[in-house]
Design a protein around this motif. Structure first.
Motif, short mmCIF file in Angstrom:
data_model
loop_
_atom_site.label_atom_id
_atom_site.label_comp_id
_atom_site.label_asym_id
_atom_site.label_seq_id
_atom_site.Cartn_x
_atom_site.Cartn_y
_atom_site.Cartn_z
N LEU A 192 -7.27 1.40 -5.83
CA LEU A 192 -6.44 2.20 -4.96
C LEU A 192 -6.10 3.66 -5.59
O LEU A 192 -5.92 4.70 -4.84
CB LEU A 192 -4.75 1.47 -5.11
N ASN A 193 -6.55 3.81 -6.87
CA ASN A 193 -6.52 5.20 -7.18
C ASN A 193 -7.64 6.09 -6.88
O ASN A 193 -7.51 7.24 -7.02
CB ASN A 193 -6.17 5.19 -8.92
N GLU A 194 -8.60 5.47 -6.17
CA GLU A 194 -9.81 6.21 -5.65
C GLU A 194 -9.69 6.48 -4.42
O GLU A 194 -10.17 7.59 -3.89
CB GLU A 194 -11.10 5.36 -5.80
N LEU A 195 -8.38 6.18 -3.71
CA LEU A 195 -8.26 6.17 -2.28
C LEU A 195 -7.30 7.60 -2.40
O LEU A 195 -6.25 7.58 -2.93
CB LEU A 195 -7.87 5.07 -1.76
N ALA B 130 -4.57 16.06 9.68
CA ALA B 130 -3.36 15.57 9.18
C ALA B 130 -3.33 14.50 8.33
O ALA B 130 -2.56 13.90 7.83
CB ALA B 130 -2.51 15.06 10.72
N VAL B 131 -4.54 13.87 8.16
CA VAL B 131 -4.59 13.14 6.76
C VAL B 131 -4.82 13.49 5.38
O VAL B 131 -5.91 14.22 5.55
CB VAL B 131 -5.78 11.97 7.21
N PRO B 132 -4.21 13.38 4.40
CA PRO B 132 -4.30 13.91 3.27
C PRO B 132 -5.86 13.36 2.46
O PRO B 132 -6.02 12.26 2.58
CB PRO B 132 -3.13 13.64 2.54
N LEU C 283 0.84 -1.16 -0.06
CA LEU C 283 0.15 0.13 0.20
C LEU C 283 0.90 1.33 0.02
O LEU C 283 0.55 2.22 -0.65
CB LEU C 283 -0.87 -0.14 1.22
N GLN C 284 1.96 1.30 0.60
CA GLN C 284 2.82 2.43 0.92
C GLN C 284 3.46 2.63 -0.39
O GLN C 284 3.75 3.88 -0.58
CB GLN C 284 4.00 2.10 2.05
N ARG C 285 3.49 2.01 -1.71
CA ARG C 285 4.08 2.31 -2.74
C ARG C 285 3.18 3.22 -3.46
O ARG C 285 3.72 3.83 -4.42
CB ARG C 285 4.23 1.25 -3.51
N THR C 286 1.89 3.19 -3.19
CA THR C 286 0.91 3.96 -3.78
C THR C 286 0.12 4.90 -3.17
O THR C 286 -0.14 6.02 -3.71
CB THR C 286 -0.24 2.94 -4.12
N LEU C 287 0.01 4.82 -1.83
CA LEU C 287 -0.80 5.74 -0.96
C LEU C 287 0.15 6.02 0.37
O LEU C 287 0.92 5.54 0.78
CB LEU C 287 -1.87 5.14 -0.74
N VAL D 292 -10.68 7.93 2.49
CA VAL D 292 -9.68 7.24 3.42
C VAL D 292 -10.29 5.96 3.56
O VAL D 292 -11.39 5.55 3.78
CB VAL D 292 -9.62 8.24 4.91
N LEU D 293 -9.26 5.04 3.42
CA LEU D 293 -9.76 3.78 3.94
C LEU D 293 -9.12 3.11 5.41
O LEU D 293 -7.92 3.59 5.52
CB LEU D 293 -8.89 2.63 2.98
N VAL D 294 -9.84 2.84 6.43
CA VAL D 294 -9.49 2.47 7.79
C VAL D 294 -9.51 0.98 7.63
O VAL D 294 -10.43 0.36 7.11
CB VAL D 294 -10.34 3.11 8.70
#
Length: 401
Positions: A325-328, A160-162, A143-147, A166-168
């Motif tokens: 992923l591109n929607e988040l 503080a969340v861009p 996930l960190q590679r994308t978001l 948001v997915l929790v």
């Protein structure tokens, strides 16, 4: 800085301070080392964090809650202040800003290598919290590679969340509370729900924790449970925010949070989600009803009027479409914690689950080593503000003997 001490207490949260109080009462010389400051574990929670246990269930030895909001819920700042006042009330010998980097058994005692030097102790009480290491699933790096990915220990506030969507990831108290806060701040939130029970905040005019206390729920031991994995089980979802209220997958969806099943991984740039939301909700609902039923049992046993029990909708919750992923815009990971005692150099210290092997907090591997504040150390309430004091009294009696 002490260089030689009878008893070393590691950690100045509620467990370390409760131990210090009992050691002081027993006139046992000791020092408490805290890598940050008193109550710092609470200070590092997110900005709006509140405890889920009512203030009147704070029962530290010599430090039971005496304020004017017994049915309120401590904020993080209030909790830190409470522990600071508690430490000052009996002159706890706390050395702040001293981290214990390693602990070794040697020469009938222990050697602690700290950020301020080496300390020798005859005996050691480890009070480093119920869990010490945040659990990040294997797919976190993908996930960190994308978001932007934020662990629950680093989450502070919605600001503080861009981004907006948001997915929790997670289903316990922390995940549900953060999802709720983000939704109330106007974010579009999807919760990939893990397994966690639910319970009502109040039944009748009483908080659910009072009903559970009277039912003997917190006196249950690990031997009463189906197996040791209960030490990793999520706590029932509920919140002390906004005066305390129900919080569950059902309340979250009713408020606009989108729900989906457990996140299993990331493959070819897409989220892989289990088709288990209905099963997850059914399990949470079942525990909600079981916990509610305890109030009926308590009332009948004590001759009280039986309260009206809260009802649950029987409608199934609908899983939201899995976002790409591109929607988040960001992901919050709140999948719980695990123990970490790797800094203690004692052979075979822990069991296969990573918890120290002990009897009522007394290590079975080396004489003079004790633990306090661990989950299920003696009972269900062992790590809680309502129970750690009783364990501290019991432990120091053994240490003094």
């Amino acid at each position: 800085m002490f260089t030689d001490v009878n008893v070393l207490v590691i950690g100045a949260g509620q467990a370390g301070l409760a131990a210090s109080h009992e050691l002081t009462d027993a006139s046992i010389e000791h020092v408490v080392l805290e890598r940050d400051r008193v109550g710092s574990a609470w200070a590092h929670r997110w900005d709006s964090f509140c405890l889920v246990t009512p203030n009147h269930t704070t029962l530290l030895p010599g430090g039971a809650y005496q304020g004017d909001e017994p049915d309120g819920f401590f904020s993080r700042e209030q909790m830190v202040a409470f522990l600071g006042d508690y430490a000052a009330s009996f002159g706890a010998p706390v050395e702040e800003g001293v981290e214990v980097e390693s602990l070794t058994a040697s020469d009938g005692g222990f050697t602690a290598t700290t950020s301020s030097g080496v300390l020798r102790a005859r005996r050691v009480v480890v009070c480093t919290g119920a869990y010490q290491r945040e659990l990040l699933p294997p797919f976190t790096s993908e996930l960190q590679r994308t978001l932007p990915v934020v662990g629950s220990t680093l989450y502070r506030s919605p600001e503080a969340v861009p981004g907006n969507r948001v997915l929790v990831v997670g289903g316990g108290q922390t995940a549900c509370q953060i999802a709720d806060e983000l939704q109330r701040a106007g974010r579009e939130v999807t919760l990939a729900a893990g397994r966690a029970p639910a319970m009502p905040r109040r039944i009748g005019e009483r908080d659910i924790f009072d009903w559970l206390w009277d039912a003997g729920f917190f006196e249950q031991t690990l031997a009463d449970m189906p197996g040791p994995m209960v030490r990793f089980a999520a706590n029932p979802t509920v919140t002390g925010a906004h005066g305390g209220r129900d919080l569950s997958l059902r309340t979250l969806q009713a408020d606009g949070v989108q729900l989906m099943g457990r996140l299993q991984g990331v493959e070819d740039g897409r989220l892989v989600v289990a088709d288990d939301l209905s099963e997850t909700v059914a399990g949470a609902d079942d525990m909600f009803r079981q916990i509610s039923g305890l109030a009926t049992r308590v009332a009948e046993e004590r001759g009280w009027s039986v309260p009206d029990l809260p009802t649950l909708s029987s409608e199934p919750l609908t899983a939201a479409p899995t976002p790409s992923l591109n929607e988040l815009d960001a992901v919050i990971i709140a999948c719980g914690y695990r123990p970490d005692y790797g800094w203690i150099d004692v052979s075979h210290l822990v069991d296969v689950m990573g918890f120290p092997m002990h009897r009522d907090g007394v290590s079975v591997r080396v004489d003079g080593l004790y633990f306090l504040g661990m989950p299920w150390m003696r009972t269900r309430k062992s790590p809680l503000l309502m129970g750690v004091g009783v364990d501290a009294e019991h432990l120091v009696r053994q240490l003094a003997a």
